[in-house]
Write an enzyme that holds these catalytic residues in place. Sequence first.
Site, PDB file in Angstrom:
ATOM      1  CG  HIS A  68      -5.855 -15.815  -6.404  1.00 34.47           C
ATOM      2  ND1 HIS A  68      -5.083 -16.070  -7.302  1.00 34.47           N
ATOM      3  CD2 HIS A  68      -7.131 -15.675  -6.425  1.00 34.47           C
ATOM      4  CE1 HIS A  68      -6.142 -16.355  -8.195  1.00 34.47           C
ATOM      5  NE2 HIS A  68      -7.389 -16.309  -7.860  1.00 34.47           N
TER       6      HIS A  68
ATOM      7  CG  ASP B 276     -11.051 -16.094 -13.493  1.00 28.89           C
ATOM      8  OD1 ASP B 276      -9.997 -16.729 -12.533  1.00 28.89           O
ATOM      9  OD2 ASP B 276     -11.979 -15.885 -13.507  1.00 28.89           O
TER      10      ASP B 276
ATOM     11  CG  ASP C 148      -1.750   1.202   1.417  1.00 33.49           C
ATOM     12  OD1 ASP C 148      -1.859   1.949   0.511  1.00 33.49           O
ATOM     13  OD2 ASP C 148      -1.926   1.440   2.785  1.00 33.49           O
TER      14      ASP C 148
ATOM     15  CG  ASP D 220      -1.371   1.503  -3.785  1.00 30.80           C
ATOM     16  OD1 ASP D 220      -0.094   1.277  -3.940  1.00 30.80           O
ATOM     17  OD2 ASP D 220      -1.554   1.999  -2.781  1.00 30.80           O
TER      18      ASP D 220
ATOM     19  CG  ASN E  75      -3.313   5.091  -1.098  1.00 28.60           C
ATOM     20  OD1 ASN E  75      -3.482   4.111  -0.493  1.00 28.60           O
ATOM     21  ND2 ASN E  75      -4.357   5.415  -1.931  1.00 28.60           N
TER      22      ASN E  75
ATOM     23  CG  ASP F 100      -6.509 -12.845 -13.176  1.00 33.38           C
ATOM     24  OD1 ASP F 100      -7.177 -13.466 -14.042  1.00 33.38           O
ATOM     25  OD2 ASP F 100      -6.138 -13.239 -12.387  1.00 33.38           O
TER      26      ASP F 100
ATOM     27  CG  ASP G 275      -6.189   2.987   0.453  1.00 28.99           C
ATOM     28  OD1 ASP G 275      -5.292   2.069   0.478  1.00 28.99           O
ATOM     29  OD2 ASP G 275      -6.721   2.956  -0.700  1.00 28.99           O
TER      30      ASP G 275
HETATM   31  C1  GLC Z   1     -10.805 -18.179 -10.574  1.00 29.93           C
HETATM   32  C2  GLC Z   1     -10.150 -17.195  -9.776  1.00 29.93           C
HETATM   33  C3  GLC Z   1     -10.895 -17.189  -8.273  1.00 29.93           C
HETATM   34  C4  GLC Z   1     -12.211 -16.722  -8.771  1.00 29.93           C
HETATM   35  C5  GLC Z   1     -12.624 -17.600  -9.680  1.00 29.93           C
HETATM   36  C6  GLC Z   1     -14.113 -16.901 -10.446  1.00 29.93           C
HETATM   37  O1  GLC Z   1     -10.788 -19.493 -10.275  1.00 29.93           O
HETATM   38  O2  GLC Z   1      -8.703 -17.867  -9.379  1.00 29.93           O
HETATM   39  O3  GLC Z   1     -10.118 -16.594  -7.400  1.00 29.93           O
HETATM   40  O4  GLC Z   1     -13.076 -16.486  -7.615  1.00 29.93           O
HETATM   41  O5  GLC Z   1     -11.999 -17.913 -11.147  1.00 29.93           O
HETATM   42  O6  GLC Z   1     -13.524 -15.675 -11.218  1.00 29.93           O
END
Ligand code: GLC
Length: 576
Positions: free
Chosen positions: A362, A242, A63, A71, A65, A140, A67
């Site tokens: 993630h 994705d 971060d 970013d 700024n 992404d 908040d």
């Molecule tokens: C992918 C992403 C995940 C997201 C899902 C829907 O699996 O990695 O984080 O929730 O797609 O977009």
Amino acid sequence: MITPKIGKFALTAALGMVLALGASPAQAAQPAPLAPPAKAVAKPQPWWTHAVIYEIYPRSFQDTNGDGIGDLNGVTRRLDYLRDLGVDAIWLTPFYPSPNADFGYDVSDYTAVAPEYGTMADWDRLTREARKRGIRVLVDLVLNHSSDQHPWFRESRSSRSNPKRDWYVWHDPAPDGGPPTNWQSIFGGSTWEYDKPTGQYYYHIFLKEQPDLNWANPGLQKAMHDVARFWLNHGASGFRLDATPYLFEDTNWPQDPDVKSGAPVGLKPYNSNLPATRAALRGLRKVVDSFPGERVLLGENAISSIADLRKVYGAKGDEINLPMDFLYKDVAGLNASAFKARIDEAELKLDGLPPVFHFSNHDTPRQWGRFGDGRHNDRIARITAAMTLTLRGTALMYYGEEIGMPDLAPDELRGIPLGPKRKVADNRDPERSPMQWRAGKGAGFTTGEPWLPVGRSAASVNVEDQRADKGSLYHWYARLLQLRKTNAAMRSGAYIPLESGNAQVLAYARRDAAGNGVLVLLNMSGQPQTLSISGWPDRVPVSGGMLMSSEPGAVMDWQRPVLEPFGVRLVGFKGG
Ligand code: GLC
């Protein structure tokens, strides 16, 4: 020079270390010519065939700024760190404007930066600065669905005759007025949401706030290609795609005989990997390939077999350049035989295309806790790192992996109020906590109140301390990344499967076109293990040195090689 064999190893003191691997005593007596290395790589391959791509969850990286939300300028600020670590590229999870029902994976504008992450000018600066440091940046791209707040969906749901109606997947109710099918969404509940004003249901494989786009519609396909062009024109080196399996549905809309109401489901023949997906991805690849500079598609593709994974590359390698191998990621526990099976299969059945190995992201608990036994996590993290980063192909890392960042413990999340920064609790919060740059309040991530708690482990697990300690996990990773860059076999050499003679020890080698390479030995157990390696494709005199070892300065007795508990060796060898 070859010496008499002892067991399956031979040693000459004169050459430092010289091994003859897998040769029988009879073979040992008569020098045999070196066979050309399997799958030798003669000409330079595109960068992405042997890259390390570092995933950044921008919300949690840095971060700038105050908040409490990371970013784009924070990523820019940390580019020197990433260069020093040695990564080739970064993949940023979504930073688009989004209502954050799924933290950016519900996109409400595909060609903008959400104010909480910065501006387009910040993005342009980030890619410029990254390029100066030799780092590429991947965006992404959320292809399968948008937010229900995206103007496209607002238009689509406004009336049955709206020109964008067909950009999403709409269906009449079943005769009883209920959902058209009994299909279940990945996040639970029906895949269908009723839209009262227009009297139809829309389809969503994820949340109801994430209506599926209709890839069968040429207008939608073109719009998505334009989105890709937008980011490619703005310095993106490509995309992480994705949820690619879900682009098309079986429009015969069969009922699912297995469905238990409310039970979450995954890949089904009717909801994923429909044949039309192939052509759609080829179309996108063409757009990406029309830009100079070896742009790339990295794919998130849930697959259930290597044969399925092979298909995702495209029959002519003309679909996704880098489909992630989730079979490797999902191996349960530290199990040498299971890893060997996965890796050998990928090498055997992907026609030499680059595999894409990783463990953490993630959506998945971090490897530190997943493979760690609670006592030897640091040693075990060195094994998983050494394996992923010495294999052929492309490796992904997840921010913080290089310092062994653990997930947040349940009690660290308990009682955290939801508010504007975190409107929804998510069971993936534990692996999305702020990057631990240093000890102290905010951990160097923010001067404000972080959107997710900083792990209490930051006091002892942080970048600052580990950079100051040459024996740290951070330096282990940095040395592995350095080796990938400087050692031709590690960079693009063939993978040579070996038998370690011990179910607890994974052994393989990487060998370059000149026959030089690296022998990798990984003891995946908490006990000392004796090895007896075989499987070397030919009689190869091996000499070299200890490139990396989990026991600094340790000397191995090659006549009776033993690896200490959770021991790692990377040993250089030279072809004859
Ligand atoms: C992918 C992403 C995940 C997201 C899902 C829907 O699996 O990695 O984080 O929730 O797609 O977009």
